[in-house]
Design an enzyme around this catalytic site. Structure first.
Site, PDB file in Angstrom:
ATOM      1  N   HIS A   1     102.165  10.157 -74.719  1.00  0.00           N
ATOM      2  CA  HIS A   1     103.373   9.328 -75.343  1.00  0.00           C
ATOM      3  C   HIS A   1     104.081   8.720 -73.830  1.00  0.00           C
ATOM      4  CE1 HIS A   1     105.804   8.994 -79.203  1.00  0.00           C
ATOM      5  NE2 HIS A   1     105.685   7.715 -78.590  1.00  0.00           N
TER       6      HIS A   1
ATOM      7  N   ASP B   1     102.691  14.192 -81.906  1.00  0.00           N
ATOM      8  CA  ASP B   1     103.645  14.805 -79.815  1.00  0.00           C
ATOM      9  C   ASP B   1     104.857  14.444 -79.745  1.00  0.00           C
ATOM     10  OD1 ASP B   1     103.576  12.217 -79.655  1.00  0.00           O
ATOM     11  OD2 ASP B   1     102.487  12.231 -78.120  1.00  0.00           O
TER      12      ASP B   1
ATOM     13  N   TYR C   1     103.613   7.692 -87.792  1.00  0.00           N
ATOM     14  CA  TYR C   1     104.645   8.371 -87.920  1.00  0.00           C
ATOM     15  C   TYR C   1     105.108   8.817 -89.558  1.00  0.00           C
ATOM     16  CZ  TYR C   1     107.231   7.609 -82.612  1.00  0.00           C
ATOM     17  OH  TYR C   1     106.623   7.543 -81.411  1.00  0.00           O
TER      18      TYR C   1
HETATM   19  C1  LIG Z   1     108.913   1.452 -75.519  1.00  0.00           C
HETATM   20  C2  LIG Z   1     107.534   2.575 -75.789  1.00  0.00           C
HETATM   21  C3  LIG Z   1     107.708   2.281 -77.308  1.00  0.00           C
HETATM   22  C4  LIG Z   1     106.529   3.583 -77.783  1.00  0.00           C
HETATM   23  N1  LIG Z   1     106.743   3.664 -78.759  1.00  0.00           N
HETATM   24  C5  LIG Z   1     105.498   4.077 -79.784  1.00  0.00           C
HETATM   25  C6  LIG Z   1     105.353   4.429 -80.672  1.00  0.00           C
HETATM   26  O1  LIG Z   1     106.022   4.397 -81.438  1.00  0.00           O
HETATM   27  N2  LIG Z   1     104.340   5.358 -81.464  1.00  0.00           N
HETATM   28  C7  LIG Z   1     104.165   6.283 -80.799  1.00  0.00           C
HETATM   29  O2  LIG Z   1     102.636   6.608 -81.090  1.00  0.00           O
HETATM   30  N3  LIG Z   1     103.601   5.573 -79.329  1.00  0.00           N
HETATM   31  C8  LIG Z   1     104.771   5.038 -78.887  1.00  0.00           C
HETATM   32  N4  LIG Z   1     104.964   4.984 -78.126  1.00  0.00           N
HETATM   33  C9  LIG Z   1     103.630   5.469 -76.883  1.00  0.00           C
HETATM   34  C10 LIG Z   1     103.027   4.757 -76.882  1.00  0.00           C
HETATM   35  O3  LIG Z   1     102.182   4.334 -77.491  1.00  0.00           O
HETATM   36  C11 LIG Z   1     101.757   5.248 -75.419  1.00  0.00           C
HETATM   37  O4  LIG Z   1     101.118   6.311 -75.501  1.00  0.00           O
HETATM   38  C12 LIG Z   1     102.000   5.350 -74.171  1.00  0.00           C
HETATM   39  O5  LIG Z   1     102.995   4.162 -73.378  1.00  0.00           O
HETATM   40  C13 LIG Z   1     100.599   5.083 -73.045  1.00  0.00           C
HETATM   41  O6  LIG Z   1     101.876   4.689 -71.915  1.00  0.00           O
HETATM   42  P1  LIG Z   1     102.089   3.443 -70.673  1.00  0.00           P
HETATM   43  O7  LIG Z   1     103.394   3.306 -71.376  1.00  0.00           O
HETATM   44  O8  LIG Z   1     102.111   4.171 -69.308  1.00  0.00           O
HETATM   45  O9  LIG Z   1     100.815   2.327 -71.032  1.00  0.00           O
HETATM   46  C14 LIG Z   1     105.403   4.028 -77.069  1.00  0.00           C
HETATM   47  C15 LIG Z   1     105.722   4.027 -75.307  1.00  0.00           C
HETATM   48  C16 LIG Z   1     106.734   2.667 -75.282  1.00  0.00           C
HETATM   49  C17 LIG Z   1     107.102   2.960 -74.138  1.00  0.00           C
END
Ligand SMILES: Cc1cc2nc3c(=O)[nH]c(=O)nc-3n(C[C@H](O)[C@H](O)[C@H](O)COP(=O)(O)O)c2cc1C
Length: 491
Positions: free
Chosen positions: A349, A260, A232
């Protein structure tokens, strides 16, 4: 000399508030999560509430050295307020009677168990998504609109699904994507994912907003284990440069810049859980920040002015391959190629940002024909994530041209419900499914997968589904998740 607990307890109001051995009085109005939550724990040991949502170096980074008051003699400090959650005893009971790990047969089973055994706020943070959560559900639903066109009579006695991502070899075409706040689900946090990834030779993307420190996560790595950094971008570019250079020096093999999230999405499950948490304990006269939830509370440093113009700067500060995470249209994929980065993650995301953003799999199907037509599909890695729960889902993406698939929530749920063993089993289940499905579609290696093996024409159709066939669905006997064991049984 160590401070005494009674000295700390004397400072439990907004006039003069010490959090453990830090004077946070002046910081109160600036706390991204609101001052209510600090005051709630003022004068007591707040470690258990603080740790899961703050990386260990937070106070060092954000609180001036003059406010570091020195160590407190913890034996003399009032214990943290007891569990606020009236359902906690029941939750522990459910945890004790959760199904055996061997009763989990697929990734959804972990989600079902995690929902029963996780703390309310943790479940809310992990499971939540933006607004009406349409995109989150579409992410998995879209995969149902892709069907296989398998080949038969192919020798598939030996199947090899190892592959290469950003030049690094790995045992399977999926990776652990970045998910913040690992300690909400497990007391050891992200290092649990590191260890499981190591056992399975799977790549791990380390989140900027990890609960463990970056160095702890890297220290948990062994041998040639591959890790990437999710970034980030901080408004303060010196901080950003420092983070990126440190990651490179510590051996990270890819920089995934999240694009995003100029503002974090509105995740109502998360917000509601925080409302209950802060609302009832705040000291009189203080505003509680009920509008935030864990997500927004930890993310106020993210730079909303980040733009394409910044990409050359990133290229100038690191030799790591750069990948833009969160690209959602083919036009931006082409811009990423032009900008000279090494790849993109087609992702929304996990549905946590813009509701009604399209699924990653749909954007992949839009993107790859254009890249192929222009001869840009080689040497440029296209990753995808969001809603992937079965190896068949992953194979659909690989057929369409993805280099690899990110898995988010399922590994968090497996970790929360069963720790490292759970994550390892989840990875093993995916690998078992992978081997079987590769055989069944008639491919012995990842290199054999191609778009002709799927029918993805339905992907772009966003109309409502066919009406439910009520009669047959009443008769249909649904699959079930593993049951709780009886009360008397021991773990
Ligand atoms: C609890 C949680 C925290 C997340 N934190 C971040 C993050 O800090 N940075 C980021 O780029 N994506 C974050 N994501 C998005 C994930 O990298 C990813 O795009 C997403 O979880 C994929 O979908 P799925 O959970 O259905 O597999 C987060 C997702 C979840 C569920």
């Amino acid at each position: 000399m160590a401070l005494k607990g009674s000295q700390v307890a004397e400072h439990a109001d907004a006039e003069s508030c010490w959090g453990k051995a830090y004077d946070v009085t002046e910081f109160l109005p600036d706390h991204p999560g609101g001052q209510g939550v600090i005051l709630k724990y003022a004068g007591r040991d707040a470690t258990r509430a603080f740790d899961p949502v703050h990386p260990p170096d937070t106070l060092g980074k954000y609180l001036d050295a003059s406010k570091h008051l020195g160590p407190v003699d913890m034996a003399t400090v009032a214990a943290e307020a007891g569990e606020d959650d009236p359902d906690e005893a029941e939750r522990r009971e459910r945890l004790a009677r959760r199904p055996l790990l061997s009763q989990c047969y697929n990734l959804f089973d972990f989600e079902a168990v995690a929902r029963r055994v996780m703390k309310r706020a943790a479940w809310a943070y992990y499971s939540s998504a933006a607004d009406d959560e349409m995109t989150m559900r579409e992410n998995h639903g879209a995969l149902h609109r892709v069907w296989f066109r398998p080949r038969v009579l192919v020798d598939v006695e030996k199947v090899d699904f190892s592959t290469t991502m950003l030049g690094a070899k790995c045992s399977a075409p999926f990776y652990v994507t970045a998910t913040a706040l690992g300690k909400l689900g497990h007391p050891e946090g992200e290092v649990v994912l590191t260890r499981a990834a190591r056992s399975h030779d799977v790549i791990q993307m380390i989140p900027t907003l990890a609960s463990c420190s970056f160095d702890d996560i890297v220290d948990a790595r062994r041998g040639g284990q591959v890790q990437w950094l999710q970034l980030y971008v901080n408004k303060d570019r010196d901080v950003t440069r420092r983070i990126v250079r440190h990651a490179e020096a510590r051996g990270c093999r890819g920089l995934f810049i999240t694009v995003d999230a100029p503002q974090l999405g509105r995740r109502e499950k998360d917000m509601r859980s925080k409302f209950t948490d802060g609302g009832s304990h705040v000291q009189a006269g203080q505003d509680t920040d009920t509008s935030q939830g864990a997500a927004r509370a930890i993310s106020s440093f993210i730079d909303p002015s980040l733009s394409w113009a910044d990409v050359p700067w990133f290229r100038s500060i690191t030799a790591m391959p750069i990948v833009l995470k969160g690209v959602q249209r083919v036009e931006d994929v082409l811009r990423a190629v032009d900008a000279g980065v090494q790849g993109v993650v087609l992702s929304n995301h996990g549905g946590r940002q813009l509701d009604f953003a399209r699924s990653g799999i749909e954007v992949l199907a839009e993107t790859m024909p254009v890249l192929r037509e222009r001869g840009l599909d080689r040497g440029f890695d296209v990753f995808v994530d969001g809603g992937f729960r079965r190896a068949s889902d992953i194979l659909k993406a690989l057929c369409l041209g993805a280099t690899g698939v990110g898995i988010g929530r399922p590994f968090l749920y497996a970790m929360s419900a069963y720790g490292q063993d759970g994550v390892e089993r989840a990875m093993q289940l995916l690998k078992d499914e992978m081997e079987m499905n590769m055989r069944l579609i008639g491919c012995a290696s990842v290199g054999d997968l191609h778009p002709g093996l799927v029918d993805a024409r339905g992907l772009f159709v966003h109309s409502n589904p066919t009406p439910v066939d009520a009669l047959s669905s009443t008769v249909y006997d649904p699959l079930v998740v593993p049951p709780q064991r009886p009360k008397a049984a021991k773990l």
